[in-house]
Design a protein around this motif. Sequence first.
Motif, PDB file in Angstrom:
ATOM      1  N   ALA A   1      64.931 -14.668  48.738  1.00 41.14           N
ATOM      2  CA  ALA A   1      63.603 -14.858  48.164  1.00 41.14           C
ATOM      3  C   ALA A   1      62.846 -13.590  47.801  1.00 41.14           C
ATOM      4  O   ALA A   1      61.810 -13.664  47.149  1.00 41.14           O
ATOM      5  CB  ALA A   1      62.741 -15.681  49.129  1.00 41.14           C
ATOM      6  N   ARG A   2      63.324 -12.419  48.196  1.00 34.71           N
ATOM      7  CA  ARG A   2      62.589 -11.176  47.903  1.00 34.71           C
ATOM      8  C   ARG A   2      62.949 -10.702  46.495  1.00 34.71           C
ATOM      9  O   ARG A   2      64.107 -10.396  46.200  1.00 34.71           O
ATOM     10  CB  ARG A   2      62.912 -10.124  48.966  1.00 34.71           C
ATOM     11  N   ILE A   3      61.949 -10.631  45.627  1.00 31.06           N
ATOM     12  CA  ILE A   3      62.174 -10.422  44.200  1.00 31.06           C
ATOM     13  C   ILE A   3      61.958  -8.971  43.793  1.00 31.06           C
ATOM     14  O   ILE A   3      60.982  -8.330  44.208  1.00 31.06           O
ATOM     15  CB  ILE A   3      61.241 -11.330  43.367  1.00 31.06           C
ATOM     16  N   TYR A   4      62.872  -8.484  42.936  1.00 33.57           N
ATOM     17  CA  TYR A   4      62.790  -7.132  42.376  1.00 33.57           C
ATOM     18  C   TYR A   4      63.018  -7.220  40.869  1.00 33.57           C
ATOM     19  O   TYR A   4      63.956  -7.861  40.412  1.00 33.57           O
ATOM     20  CB  TYR A   4      63.838  -6.209  43.015  1.00 33.57           C
TER      21      TYR A   4
ATOM     22  N   GLU B   1      82.118 -10.803  57.568  1.00 28.90           N
ATOM     23  CA  GLU B   1      80.716 -10.630  57.948  1.00 28.90           C
ATOM     24  C   GLU B   1      80.061 -11.995  58.173  1.00 28.90           C
ATOM     25  O   GLU B   1      80.258 -12.925  57.387  1.00 28.90           O
ATOM     26  CB  GLU B   1      79.941  -9.882  56.862  1.00 28.90           C
ATOM     27  N   VAL B   2      79.291 -12.097  59.253  1.00 25.61           N
ATOM     28  CA  VAL B   2      78.558 -13.320  59.565  1.00 25.61           C
ATOM     29  C   VAL B   2      77.120 -12.957  59.874  1.00 25.61           C
ATOM     30  O   VAL B   2      76.866 -11.981  60.596  1.00 25.61           O
ATOM     31  CB  VAL B   2      79.171 -14.060  60.777  1.00 25.61           C
ATOM     32  N   CYS B   3      76.179 -13.721  59.335  1.00 28.90           N
ATOM     33  CA  CYS B   3      74.775 -13.453  59.670  1.00 28.90           C
ATOM     34  C   CYS B   3      73.990 -14.742  59.794  1.00 28.90           C
ATOM     35  O   CYS B   3      74.377 -15.798  59.270  1.00 28.90           O
ATOM     36  CB  CYS B   3      74.133 -12.519  58.651  1.00 28.90           C
ATOM     37  N   LEU B   4      72.921 -14.639  60.545  1.00 27.19           N
ATOM     38  CA  LEU B   4      71.991 -15.743  60.758  1.00 27.19           C
ATOM     39  C   LEU B   4      70.699 -15.358  60.055  1.00 27.19           C
ATOM     40  O   LEU B   4      70.065 -14.353  60.402  1.00 27.19           O
ATOM     41  CB  LEU B   4      71.748 -15.940  62.255  1.00 27.19           C
ATOM     42  N   ALA B   5      70.297 -16.129  59.048  1.00 25.22           N
ATOM     43  CA  ALA B   5      69.128 -15.782  58.241  1.00 25.22           C
ATOM     44  C   ALA B   5      68.053 -16.855  58.357  1.00 25.22           C
ATOM     45  O   ALA B   5      68.355 -18.044  58.295  1.00 25.22           O
ATOM     46  CB  ALA B   5      69.524 -15.614  56.780  1.00 25.22           C
ATOM     47  N   PRO B   6      66.798 -16.468  58.500  1.00 27.67           N
ATOM     48  CA  PRO B   6      65.703 -17.448  58.559  1.00 27.67           C
ATOM     49  C   PRO B   6      65.524 -18.143  57.215  1.00 27.67           C
ATOM     50  O   PRO B   6      65.731 -17.554  56.155  1.00 27.67           O
ATOM     51  CB  PRO B   6      64.478 -16.596  58.913  1.00 27.67           C
ATOM     52  N   THR B   7      65.145 -19.410  57.265  1.00 26.33           N
ATOM     53  CA  THR B   7      65.000 -20.197  56.040  1.00 26.33           C
ATOM     54  C   THR B   7      63.632 -20.046  55.382  1.00 26.33           C
ATOM     55  O   THR B   7      63.419 -20.564  54.291  1.00 26.33           O
ATOM     56  CB  THR B   7      65.245 -21.692  56.324  1.00 26.33           C
ATOM     57  N   ALA B   8      62.699 -19.386  56.031  1.00 25.16           N
ATOM     58  CA  ALA B   8      61.384 -19.168  55.420  1.00 25.16           C
ATOM     59  C   ALA B   8      61.570 -18.292  54.187  1.00 25.16           C
ATOM     60  O   ALA B   8      61.990 -17.151  54.285  1.00 25.16           O
ATOM     61  CB  ALA B   8      60.438 -18.494  56.406  1.00 25.16           C
TER      62      ALA B   8
ATOM     63  N   GLU C   1      62.245 -21.272  46.011  1.00 23.75           N
ATOM     64  CA  GLU C   1      60.907 -20.684  45.903  1.00 23.75           C
ATOM     65  C   GLU C   1      60.913 -19.487  44.956  1.00 23.75           C
ATOM     66  O   GLU C   1      60.012 -19.320  44.132  1.00 23.75           O
ATOM     67  CB  GLU C   1      60.412 -20.245  47.278  1.00 23.75           C
ATOM     68  N   ALA C   2      61.943 -18.630  45.102  1.00 22.22           N
ATOM     69  CA  ALA C   2      62.019 -17.441  44.247  1.00 22.22           C
ATOM     70  C   ALA C   2      62.206 -17.813  42.785  1.00 22.22           C
ATOM     71  O   ALA C   2      61.581 -17.208  41.893  1.00 22.22           O
ATOM     72  CB  ALA C   2      63.166 -16.547  44.710  1.00 22.22           C
TER      73      ALA C   2
ATOM     74  N   THR D   1      63.179 -29.586  41.423  1.00 21.80           N
ATOM     75  CA  THR D   1      61.870 -28.937  41.487  1.00 21.80           C
ATOM     76  C   THR D   1      61.949 -27.456  41.121  1.00 21.80           C
ATOM     77  O   THR D   1      60.930 -26.811  40.907  1.00 21.80           O
ATOM     78  CB  THR D   1      61.255 -29.060  42.884  1.00 21.80           C
ATOM     79  N   ALA D   2      63.179 -26.910  41.077  1.00 23.29           N
ATOM     80  CA  ALA D   2      63.361 -25.492  40.759  1.00 23.29           C
ATOM     81  C   ALA D   2      64.065 -25.267  39.437  1.00 23.29           C
ATOM     82  O   ALA D   2      63.841 -24.247  38.779  1.00 23.29           O
ATOM     83  CB  ALA D   2      64.150 -24.795  41.871  1.00 23.29           C
ATOM     84  N   ALA D   3      64.927 -26.198  39.028  1.00 25.50           N
ATOM     85  CA  ALA D   3      65.719 -25.998  37.815  1.00 25.50           C
ATOM     86  C   ALA D   3      65.994 -27.315  37.112  1.00 25.50           C
ATOM     87  O   ALA D   3      66.398 -28.290  37.755  1.00 25.50           O
ATOM     88  CB  ALA D   3      67.036 -25.306  38.151  1.00 25.50           C
TER      89      ALA D   3
END
Length: 279
Positions: A93-96, A188-195, A200-201, A232-234
């Motif tokens: 979600a972090r936009i550049y 590689e494995v990671c746990l990422a928050p859904t917030a 949304e992005a 709702t997004a596309a």
Amino acid sequence: MSTSLGHHKAGTRPGRRIALVGTDFDGTVFAGGDTTAAAVHYQAFRGQLRQLRQSCGTRWAMVTGRHVAAMPMVLNEMMMHGLIPDFMVMEDARIYRRRGVRFRPFWWWNFTIWVRRRRQLARHRQRVRVLMAAIEAEFPQAVSMGGKRLIDLWYEFDADGAAEAVERRLQEHFAGESDFFVFRWGREVCLAPTAGTKGEAVRRLAAELGAPIRDIFTIGDGQNDLSMLDPTAAGLPACVANAQPEVHAAVRRANGFIASAQAIAGVVEALKFYTQQKT
């Protein structure tokens, strides 16, 4: 009647302007390993983007769950094929935005995402720390990739089997909950928050471009892509053939397009389908 592999429900969606092409990275645009064999498909994708840009001002956003630190790698991989996106969406979600040869953040938007995620992580901090201690005890060769950054539980393992085992453990641990995504890229494995989601992005980018949702094309393959494949997004959702079963099901429900080809070849196929439909 729902979509079938490589086909679309006849007559339901005429061709229309595409304002934004939103693509997932891992498993969609990039399948890993040697990309030499896929070079022809990357060139076809490049040609499609160029034609769309000339005809209707289309912009391209690479939308990935990878950490911001991985941005140079993602860009380098694309630039090898003469491709560079207009927007990078990192950590879902972090936009550049591209300005010349640099990418500048959407400062306020990214800050609000950061705050929401910090609050979400704080609620589960002790729980996550216990999981990390157990993983590190069982797999002492695992290398922590998270450090003190936003995503703390992020490891690279020395064997595929270890990564798969940890992925399954995390999925089982958080089954039925909505606060985290579990991702695996190779070892590689990671746990990422859904917030803060990809959906949304994409909606934020649509607003930035002044484009209606019906003119947004998105394509992906994994669980964290579901939010940007939602109606709702596309208005023009798609998935590649190698997408997870729940992604196939979501695209069918949205009356979207399921490619018969995998990865970048499937992206080219889906874009061709939508751009060649008659208005």
